[in-house]
Write a protein that holds these residues in place. Structure first.
Motif, PDB file in Angstrom:
ATOM      1  N   THR A 269     -22.380  -3.131 -11.409  1.00 50.43           N
ATOM      2  CA  THR A 269     -22.778  -2.546 -12.689  1.00 50.43           C
ATOM      3  C   THR A 269     -22.867  -3.664 -13.722  1.00 50.43           C
ATOM      4  OG1 THR A 269     -20.508  -2.144 -13.379  1.00 50.43           O
ATOM      5  CG2 THR A 269     -21.626  -0.348 -12.215  1.00 50.43           C
TER       6      THR A 269
ATOM      7  N   GLN B 165     -19.030  -4.163 -19.192  1.00 52.20           N
ATOM      8  CA  GLN B 165     -18.844  -3.314 -20.377  1.00 52.20           C
ATOM      9  C   GLN B 165     -19.239  -4.038 -21.649  1.00 52.20           C
ATOM     10  OE1 GLN B 165     -16.482  -0.367 -21.082  1.00 52.20           O
ATOM     11  NE2 GLN B 165     -16.625   0.403 -19.004  1.00 52.20           N
ATOM     12  N   ASP B 166     -19.113  -5.352 -21.650  1.00 54.59           N
ATOM     13  CA  ASP B 166     -19.448  -6.130 -22.843  1.00 54.59           C
ATOM     14  C   ASP B 166     -20.865  -6.705 -22.776  1.00 54.59           C
ATOM     15  OD1 ASP B 166     -18.950  -7.934 -20.839  1.00 54.59           O
ATOM     16  OD2 ASP B 166     -17.835  -9.332 -22.105  1.00 54.59           O
ATOM     17  N   THR B 167     -21.752  -6.003 -22.087  1.00 55.93           N
ATOM     18  CA  THR B 167     -23.128  -6.480 -21.966  1.00 55.93           C
ATOM     19  C   THR B 167     -23.767  -6.677 -23.344  1.00 55.93           C
ATOM     20  OG1 THR B 167     -25.290  -6.094 -20.955  1.00 55.93           O
ATOM     21  CG2 THR B 167     -24.150  -4.164 -21.776  1.00 55.93           C
TER      22      THR B 167
END
Length: 69
Positions: A53, A56-58
């Motif tokens: 995936t 989260q800090d994309t």
């Protein structure tokens, strides 16, 4: 306004390795991307197969649909 470089690769490179797209977004901290709808589906399937995936800090803020009418 902050300078924002572009990164591009050929459709052939994407078809050969759809994960390249995700790799480029992460490596260059991409904030915007665009592709036809089939590309999003193909990338999603490959990422699921790889149990991967986006972090989260994309940095990705915008994913546009770039299909032709």
């Amino acid at each position: 306004m902050r300078y924002s470089p572009s990164v591009a690769f050929s459709p052939i490179d994407f078809i050969r390795s759809p994960m390249l797209w995700a790799d480029v977004i992460e490596k260059f901290e991409g904030t915007m991307t665009a592709a036809p709808n089939f590309a999003y589906g193909l990338l999603a399937r490959r990422m699921k197969q790889a149990n991967r995936t986006f972090a989260q800090d994309t940095t990705l803020l915008c994913a546009d649909m770039a299909a032709e009418p």
